[in-house]
Design a protein around this motif. Structure first.
Motif, PDB file in Angstrom:
ATOM      1  N   GLY A 258       0.834  -1.204   0.000  1.00 50.29           N
ATOM      2  CA  GLY A 258       0.000   0.000   0.000  1.00 50.29           C
ATOM      3  C   GLY A 258       0.861   1.243   0.000  1.00 50.29           C
ATOM      4  N   MET A 259       0.412   2.300  -0.685  1.00 51.34           N
ATOM      5  CA  MET A 259       1.190   3.540  -0.769  1.00 51.34           C
ATOM      6  C   MET A 259       0.970   4.443   0.433  1.00 51.34           C
ATOM      7  SD  MET A 259       3.064   3.570  -3.466  1.00 51.34           S
ATOM      8  CE  MET A 259       3.239   3.182  -5.210  1.00 51.34           C
ATOM      9  N   GLY A 260       0.054   4.104   1.306  1.00 53.41           N
ATOM     10  CA  GLY A 260      -0.119   4.902   2.520  1.00 53.41           C
ATOM     11  C   GLY A 260      -1.571   5.210   2.857  1.00 53.41           C
ATOM     12  N   ALA A 261      -2.390   5.480   1.838  1.00 56.80           N
ATOM     13  CA  ALA A 261      -3.769   5.900   2.120  1.00 56.80           C
ATOM     14  C   ALA A 261      -4.808   4.915   1.567  1.00 56.80           C
ATOM     15  CB  ALA A 261      -4.018   7.295   1.550  1.00 56.80           C
ATOM     16  N   THR A 262      -4.357   3.737   1.189  1.00 56.77           N
ATOM     17  CA  THR A 262      -5.313   2.743   0.693  1.00 56.77           C
ATOM     18  C   THR A 262      -5.550   1.693   1.782  1.00 56.77           C
ATOM     19  OG1 THR A 262      -4.843   3.091  -1.635  1.00 56.77           O
ATOM     20  CG2 THR A 262      -5.636   0.915  -1.022  1.00 56.77           C
ATOM     21  N   PRO A 263      -6.818   1.484   2.178  1.00 54.25           N
ATOM     22  CA  PRO A 263      -7.114   0.563   3.285  1.00 54.25           C
ATOM     23  C   PRO A 263      -6.697  -0.875   2.984  1.00 54.25           C
ATOM     24  CG  PRO A 263      -9.053   1.868   2.689  1.00 54.25           C
ATOM     25  CD  PRO A 263      -8.027   2.106   1.632  1.00 54.25           C
ATOM     26  N   LEU A 264      -6.378  -1.612   4.041  1.00 49.91           N
ATOM     27  CA  LEU A 264      -6.012  -3.021   3.891  1.00 49.91           C
ATOM     28  C   LEU A 264      -7.125  -3.813   3.234  1.00 49.91           C
ATOM     29  CD1 LEU A 264      -4.100  -4.174   7.102  1.00 49.91           C
ATOM     30  CD2 LEU A 264      -3.333  -4.337   4.733  1.00 49.91           C
TER      31      LEU A 264
END
Lengths: 330, 202
Positions: A258-264
């Motif tokens: 994930g790049m940081g702001a995409t939920p699991l």
């Protein structure tokens, strides 16, 4: 701008103080910006030092600990660290068996680590360096700075770290690290730009309903912009871009990052699509890791990294690791 | 003007003027960098030159070469990114070329800066036309043979000339064709350095 910060100028220093508070098994020198495992230098062990701009957490500081890095040098946000940091780190972790620098291929990182290697060698530390350049979105030619180092950095730090922990000499650890680089490729996609604390506005302009294919991890725009795609379509595009270049003959490690702001929740859904494409292409999967490991501040999006592994690389991947960002085994 | 001798105080004034100019233009440098880089050039240069001024205030070298060597070392230790080693090497190698002379002429400065520019080209592996700081530095150093004003003008024109270029080095090179149409931030900050030189030489 919604950021959980005090002021932009102290973002890195504040995060380092927080790391120190959270992880007593690390020595965090917030003033000189070096994160070292507390038991360093570990006798008779080759040491691994990495570093790079901040904003990619948990890379690299989150990967300091037994089985991975001995020290990490965080720079300003998206800015490579300065040579003084790596020289200090190398001196702190060298047991006498030498130090391997793990360097992501960006002009700044390359130049600063190169200067650091020369200075550390002047001080009697034996230094080898390995350059990570896995991003297939960039054409590797004399007309560019070459492929960027992205997700495969985690593969290199984990596998070379395990090799060092086993007591292998510097040449062996370096050779293994190179093999991991040669066996790894990545491709990244941005669904939104990221915002650096210093600038306070998005680093590039991505209208809603569009995505950026082949994006880097510093908010640098990618090579191609398209109308929004589904997770299925993105997986087809990204995995095929990687496979076109890698052509694996062995099972692969898969990193869905994930790049940081995409939920699991979305990353796991994406991983299902990645597995579907790999099954269709008849590429066997040895291990899969899903999560935010090589991030780009608050960018939404993901990257796929594959590393083809033989028995030795897989054994080293499976070896125990105890860091803030990656922890298994024992 | 060609007979002017430049002492260490002149070089300290140059570095101080460069710091002020970088401070004024930091926002613009970062803006240019966000178009084709990673939006940090202004902040990084600002941080570096603040450190340079501080070190020169604390311990003023007695020779022009010493001023540039100290400034270059400080940039390497405080800037990071590609700019740190590149600007640091530019000043450090120029300073080393000037040696320990207490005063230098404009022609000696030109020759010294040429050594610095050669070091930048070697370290970064770039050539003029690649859309880098060399596109401002190379013509500026050549024009310094004529006058300080000509050098500043050549640097400014060199920076402007990067707009239609295709980037071949550094982070902007990842953009390929999309790098065309933007002014290179490194060439722009290089032009600031020569504008500051012309300013203090007046």
């Amino acid at each position: 701008m919604r950021m959980l910060i005090n002021v932009a100028e102290t973002v890195v220093a504040d995060a380092l103080r927080g790391m120190a508070a959270a992880h007593p098994d690390l020595v965090v020198d917030a003033e000189n910006r070096v994160i070292v495992r507390r038991d360093a230098p570990v006798a008779e062990k080759v040491a691994l030092v990495s570093g790079g701009g901040s904003g990619h957490e948990p890379l690299h500081g989150g990967f300091v600990g037994p089985g991975m890095l001995d020290a990490a040098c965080p720079g300003e946000v998206f800015t490579s660290p300065v040579p003084d940091q790596m020289v200090r780190a190398a001196a702190a972790v060298d047991s006498g068996r030498g130090v391997l620098f793990v360097v992501k291929n960006y002009t700044g990182d390359v130049l600063n680590f190169q200067m650091a290697a020369e200075l550390a060698e002047d001080e009697g530390v034996q230094v080898a360096s390995v350059l990570v350049n896995d991003d297939v979105a960039v054409t590797d030619s004399t007309f560019t700075a070459g492929r960027r180092g992205t997700g495969a950095t985690l593969f290199v730090e984990k596998i070379a770290g395990a090799a060092a922990e086993e007591g292998m000499p510097l040449e062996r650890v370096e050779a293994l690290a190179r093999r991991v680089v040669e066996s790894s490729r990545s491709f990244g996609v941005a669904l939104s730009a990221c915002t650096t604390p210093a600038k306070g506005s998005p680093t590039f302009d991505l209208p809603p309903g569009e995505l950026e294919l082949g994006v880097g991890i510093h908010g640098e725009p990618g090579r191609e912009r398209r109308a929004m795609m589904t997770s299925r379509e993105i997986a087809d595009f990204a995995v095929d871009a990687v496979l076109e270049d890698l052509e694996p003959r062995l099972p692969v490690l898969v990193l869905v990052n994930g790049m940081g702001a995409t939920p699991l929740l979305e990353l796991y859904g994406f991983n299902a699509e990645v597995r579907r494409v790999l099954d269709e292409r008849k590429v066997p999967v040895a291990r899969t890791l899903v999560g935010n490991y090589v991030t780009s501040l608050d960018m939404a999006g993901c990257s796929v990294s594959l590393c083809q592994v033989d028995g030795e690389l897989l054994r080293l991947w499976d070896a125990p690791v105890e860091t803030a960002g990656l922890r298994w085994g024992r | 003007m060609s007979d002017t001798v430049l002492d260490a105080a002149f070089f300290v004034r140059w570095m101080t003027a460069a710091a002020a100019s970088v401070e004024r233009e930091a926002g613009r440098l970062t803006e240019l960098d966000s178009a084709i880089g990673d939006a940090d050039h202004g902040n990084n240069m600002q941080r570096g030159f603040v450190a340079v001024v501080k070190v020169l205030e604390a311990d003023r070298p007695e020779a022009p070469g010493g001023v540039l060597v100290a400034a270059g070392r400080q940039l390497i230790s405080s800037v990071g990114g590609a700019s740190g080693p590149l600007y640091g090497s530019l000043l450090r190698r120029s300073g080393k070329a000037l040696g320990e002379a207490a005063q230098v002429t404009r022609e000696e400065l030109r020759a010294g800066l040429q050594a610095g520019v050669d070091a930048v080209a070697q370290l970064g592996g770039a050539a003029p036309g690649d859309k880098t700081m060399l596109d401002a530095l190379v013509p500026a150093v050549a024009a310094l043979g004529t006058s300080f004003e000509e050098a500043a003008t050549a640097a400014e024109e060199g920076a402007l000339a990067t707009v239609p270029m295709l980037a071949r080095k550094g982070r902007a090179s990842y953009l390929g064709e999309r790098s065309i149409g933007h002014q290179d931030p490194g060439a722009t900050s290089s032009a600031l350095l020569f504008a500051a030189l012309a300013e203090v030489a007046k």
